[in-house]
Design an enzyme around this catalytic site. Structure first.
Site, PDB file in Angstrom:
ATOM      1  N   GLU A 137       6.177  -9.873  -6.776  1.00  0.00           N
ATOM      2  CA  GLU A 137       6.258  -9.864  -5.414  1.00  0.00           C
ATOM      3  C   GLU A 137       5.513  -9.026  -4.828  1.00  0.00           C
ATOM      4  O   GLU A 137       5.459  -7.964  -5.280  1.00  0.00           O
ATOM      5  CB  GLU A 137       7.622 -10.195  -4.829  1.00  0.00           C
ATOM      6  N   ILE A 167      -0.285 -13.534  -9.849  1.00  0.00           N
ATOM      7  CA  ILE A 167       0.186 -14.467 -10.821  1.00  0.00           C
ATOM      8  C   ILE A 167      -1.224 -14.743 -11.847  1.00  0.00           C
ATOM      9  O   ILE A 167      -1.787 -15.695 -11.283  1.00  0.00           O
ATOM     10  CB  ILE A 167       1.094 -15.492 -10.193  1.00  0.00           C
ATOM     11  N   CYS A 242      10.494 -10.563 -21.415  1.00  0.00           N
ATOM     12  CA  CYS A 242       9.272 -11.211 -21.769  1.00  0.00           C
ATOM     13  C   CYS A 242       7.949 -10.042 -21.315  1.00  0.00           C
ATOM     14  O   CYS A 242       7.209  -9.882 -22.161  1.00  0.00           O
ATOM     15  CB  CYS A 242       9.171 -12.259 -20.720  1.00  0.00           C
ATOM     16  N   GLU A 367       2.023  -4.920 -15.823  1.00  0.00           N
ATOM     17  CA  GLU A 367       3.001  -4.782 -17.118  1.00  0.00           C
ATOM     18  C   GLU A 367       3.651  -3.706 -16.995  1.00  0.00           C
ATOM     19  O   GLU A 367       3.890  -3.043 -18.093  1.00  0.00           O
ATOM     20  CB  GLU A 367       2.441  -5.294 -18.102  1.00  0.00           C
ATOM     21  N   PHE A 387      13.913   7.486 -12.530  1.00  0.00           N
ATOM     22  CA  PHE A 387      13.197   6.315 -11.502  1.00  0.00           C
ATOM     23  C   PHE A 387      13.660   6.158 -10.125  1.00  0.00           C
ATOM     24  O   PHE A 387      12.557   5.756  -9.584  1.00  0.00           O
ATOM     25  CB  PHE A 387      13.781   4.743 -12.382  1.00  0.00           C
TER      26      PHE A 387
END
Length: 388
Positions: A137, A167, A242, A367, A387
């Site tokens: 997003e 996307i 994924c 990615e 992180f």
């Protein structure tokens, strides 16, 4: 040295099996004959025809590493080799294959129902249906847990609201795998793109990955049946699994882009003369070519080793991060060096190097950014997450 193996100085191809080499040759020949002559035009126009997916489906590379449902069921290494040969032509081609096979199809194959698989996977493997993957997003990139897209129960149905950004394949897709916050954590949903309330808007004015379609997805009271939810996973484990599949293909693809830039720089400097002799005869040029050859070879060796680990079911996400970070970094360095070696010619679409260089700026970010992969490796080395 035989001109045919200048780009494979240590004969890395000999580490592959015959079937893997044959798949590489087949994809390379197809990509060079059917795609390479058109890709500069697609890049310039900022698009890619939907017929490309159909051709890649006939070639058998869409979801090729998955079993059943029209998928080839190849080794992970063979899939990586295919990604390498596609990205040697253009990152947008490998992105189409990665999003289709390693994001959308993998999500359905790994986390969906048998009905999801039967309905979508055969068509997607054939290129008759295109998929996209809705996770990122505008305010939730490296931190997908902060996504705002929601899915709420309304009787037996789910109602989705929100938006997704950046996307790939968004305006081309017939099906979207969308991840949303629910009362039961993050869940995935299979969303046919003709569902009322779903819309995809192409993102214009890109300077990178132009031979690829990138979109914003809008979900406004999108009503789905209960069967649309992916039943086998809750939380970020689903989308991150994924992404790990897609990152694996990227590390192979980056090796292909680096090889292509090195090959063009070598060919150009051997043919172009200045001061009465080929550019390749100058010491500074040969230093650059030697450094590029080493970098391309190391990227190829990294890809093969990670392919073997993946085929042995021993690969870790941190090792994939290593490969993605290292190979994209190498590919960017090689592309930038090659661009300079071609001089003014290097900025045109008559040559591949600046197109690759621009594309790789996107590949280095999507990615997982360089920072996120660095911290992933750091956590594996130290046991300390940094992180936040």
């Amino acid at each position: 040295m035989n001109p045919t193996n200048r780009a494979d100085f240590l004969e890395t191809e000999s580490l592959l099996g015959e079937e893997e080499r044959e798949i590489g040759r087949t994809v390379r020949d197809y990509a060079r004959a059917e795609l390479a002559p058109h890709v500069a035009d697609w890049y310039e126009r900022g698009t890619i025809p939907t017929e490309v997916a159909k051709g890649l489906g006939e070639l058998g590379v869409l979801g090729m590493h998955l079993d059943g449902y029209g998928c080839a069921g190849t080794s992970a290494t063979a899939y990586g080799v295919a990604c390498r040969e596609l990205e040697a032509v253009d990152s947008g081609l490998r992105s189409l294959v990665s999003v289709q096979g390693s994001l959308a199809m993998f999500a359905l194959h790994r986390w969906g129902t048998e009905e999801h698989r039967q309905e979508w996977l055969p068509r997607m493997a054939a290129g008759d249906a295109i998929g996209c993957f809705g996770l990122t997003e505008s305010d939730a990139g490296s931190d997908p847990g902060s996504m705002r897209t929601s899915a709420q129960r309304d009787g037996e149905d789910w109602v989705l609201n929100g938006s997704k950004m950046w996307i790939t394949n968004g305006t081309l897709a017939q099906v979207a795998v969308v991840w949303a916050q629910t009362d039961d954590g993050v869940r995935g949903f299979v969303v046919p793109t003709d569902t009322p309330g779903f819309a995809a808007h192409e993102i214009p004015r890109k300077l990178s990955l132009r031979a690829s379609v990138t979109a914003e997805l809008s979900l406004d009271e999108v009503r789905l049946p209960a069967s649309a939810a992916l039943p086998e996973v809750r939380g970020l484990k689903g989308p991150l699994s994924c992404l790990n599949e897609a990152r694996y293909g990227i590390l192979w693809g980056a090796a292909g882009a680096a090889r292509a830039c090195f090959e063009e720089a070598l060919e150009y400097t051997l043919a172009r003369s200045q001061f009465g002799k080929p550019l390749a005869s100058f010491q500074l040029t040969q230093r650059k070519l030697a450094d590029m050859s080493i970098a391309v070879t190391n990227a190829g060796l990294t890809a093969v080793q990670l392919g073997r680990l993946k085929d042995a079911d021993r690969i870790t996400p941190e090792q994939v991060s290593h490969g993605k970070l290292a190979n994209v970094r190498v590919a960017l360095d090689v592309a930038r060096t090659a661009r300079g070696m071609l001089g003014a010619a290097g900025i045109t679409l008559d040559h591949t190097v600046m197109r690759h260089m621009n594309n790789l700026e996107t590949v280095s970010t999507y990615e997982g950014t360089e920072e996120m992969h660095t911290l992933s490796i750091g956590r594996a080395l130290t046991g300390i997450p940094a992180f936040r």
